[in-house]
Design an enzyme around this catalytic site. Structure first.
Site, PDB file in Angstrom:
ATOM      1  CB  SER A  46     -18.634  17.108  13.359  1.00  0.00           C
ATOM      2  OG  SER A  46     -19.787  16.324  13.168  1.00  0.00           O
ATOM      3  CG  ASP A 337     -21.813  15.234  20.845  1.00  0.00           C
ATOM      4  OD1 ASP A 337     -22.216  14.238  20.190  1.00  0.00           O
ATOM      5  OD2 ASP A 337     -21.148  16.156  20.332  1.00  0.00           O
ATOM      6  CG  HIS A 340     -20.239  14.044  17.204  1.00  0.00           C
ATOM      7  ND1 HIS A 340     -20.737  15.227  17.675  1.00  0.00           N
ATOM      8  CD2 HIS A 340     -20.128  14.189  15.865  1.00  0.00           C
ATOM      9  CE1 HIS A 340     -20.903  16.072  16.669  1.00  0.00           C
ATOM     10  NE2 HIS A 340     -20.545  15.459  15.553  1.00  0.00           N
TER      11      HIS A 340
END
Ligand SMILES: *[C@@H]1O[C@H](CO)[C@@H](O)[C@H](O)[C@H]1NC(C)=O
Ligand SMILES: *[C@@H]1O[C@H](CO)[C@@H](O)[C@H](O)[C@H]1NC(C)=O
Length: 373
Positions: A46, A337, A340
């Site tokens: 991600s 978040d 990240h």
């Protein structure tokens, strides 16, 4: 009063301006005709996914909704941050003319793949089984197969194209999820007994094989991103009273992986002729920020900028709440978040990856040097 400029001097000035403009454009075009680096092929999780998971119906690891992308020119694209990710920013430093498109987007074909393709998938890892908890991912093996089975034939498998692959960077950023969503998860459930050392060796030997596979397909220049200090993320801190400390067992595991990854740079370069690898120590870069956030211009290195619902609250403990609130000054937060970093941190990583002269941050050279050899 100044004399009025004559018609003649005006047209001369106009001529000079047009000429300067043309010359500068001409200079740019010819510079772009033979750039050392033509684009990037991107593999991983991600931290570098730019929208591939949007196309996986059963994936729970998606970031294609507000507030993700709140500071990105095209809004919520599936990037797991408020703005640009490290690969976007590296592309800008390399002066690539566009963002690299996500593989899974059906419009990623024809001229759109000229500057490379991004195969990365949130929640994926080095091992095929990593990410099962998130429903559906493109594992690293699958990502490499997509490059081999789909992209290479589209480019045309000719010898010329194989040679031109030496002018692309192969960026690989993965490994964190193999610990978070695999090793530590199954250890918590007591279903696995494998030692950290044995598990880490399994990861690095698998990754080494995967890099060799890319090399056999034509890749020559690699950028290996280390795993970030995930023991210090807001998600990890929620497991500790008062959220004061980092989880050292997680950071120790990741540190071991990163040490092996860095050693792999020397091993592979010896083994594979004409290969060049750069290890980017984003672990150290992020850890240095978290240790002294205020000296680096950050106010909050502990909390997520967006509202992150816990598992008890029906969330993942990692991702932002859909349409949820966000902090007002994204520049002052390290994390967007639960996992990240914000664009500001991504920019620090990308700039150091490209320019740093510290061998502790980029090894054995920086990406600017890699792009010029
Ligand atoms: C790639 O091709 C191989 C051999 O034909 C096949 O086994 C594999 O499933 C393909 N992978 C993907 C992702 O299409
Ligand atoms: C875990 O390891 C111990 C000692 O090495 C062994 O006795 C036990 O059977 C193992 N358990 C599982 C589930 O593999």
């Amino acid at each position: 009063m100044a004399p009025k400029p004559s018609k003649r001097s005006i047209s001369f000035a106009f001529f000079v301006i047009v000429c300067l403009h043309l010359c500068s454009c001409y200079g740019k075009v010819s510079a772009n005709n033979d750039p050392k680096i033509r684009g990037m092929f991107v593999f991983g999780s991600s931290l570098v996914d730019n929208g591939n998971n949007n196309f996986l119906p059963n994936s729970l690891a998606k970031a294609n909704y507000f507030p993700y992308g709140v500071d990105f020119p095209h809004g919520s694209t599936g990037r797991f941050t408020n703005g640009k990710n490290v690969v976007d920013l590296l592309g800008e430093l390399l002066k690539l003319p566009t963002f690299i498109p996500p593989f899974a987007d059906p419009t990623t074909k024809g001229r759109r793949i000229l500057y490379g393709v991004n195969y990365a998938s949130g929640a994926s890892g080095i091992l095929d089984e990593t990410g099962a908890i998130a429903g559906q991912v493109f594992s690293l093996n699958k990502q490499i197969e997509n490059f081999e089975n789909v992209t290479l034939p589209e480019f045309g498998n000719g010898e010329d194209f194989r040679k031109s692959l030496a002018h692309y960077l192969f960026v690989v950023g993965t490994g964190g999820n193999d610990y978070t969503f695999n090793y530590f998860l199954s250890r918590d459930k007591d279903s696995s007994n494998v030692s950290l050392e044995a598990f880490t060796t399994k990861l690095t030997t698998t990754l080494s094989r995967q890099l060799k596979r890319l090399y056999n397909l034509g890749a020559r220049k690699f950028v290996l991103m280390s795993v970030n200090p995930n023991g210090c993320t807001p998600m990890a801190r929620t497991m500790i009273p008062m959220h004061e400390r980092c989880i050292q067992s997680v950071n120790r595991a990741i540190h071991l992986f990163n040490t092996n990854l860095k050693a792999m740079v020397d091993e592979i370069q010896l083994e594979l002729p004409a290969s060049k690898l750069v290890y980017v120590n984003s672990y150290k870069i992020v850890r240095d920020i978290i240790k002294e956030p205020s000296s680096k211009g950050f106010e909050d290195a502990k909390n997520a900028c967006c509202k992150v619902p816990s598992i008890e609250e029906g969330g993942t403990g990692t991702l932002c709440k859909r349409g949820g609130s966000i902090c007002s000054n994204r520049r002052s937060n390290v994390f967007f978040d639960g996992l990240h970093p914000t664009e500001t941190v991504n920019a620090i990583i990308a700039n150091k990856a490209y320019y740093s002269n510290s061998r502790a941050e980029v090894y054995p050279m920086n990406i600017k040097q890699l792009s010029q050899i």
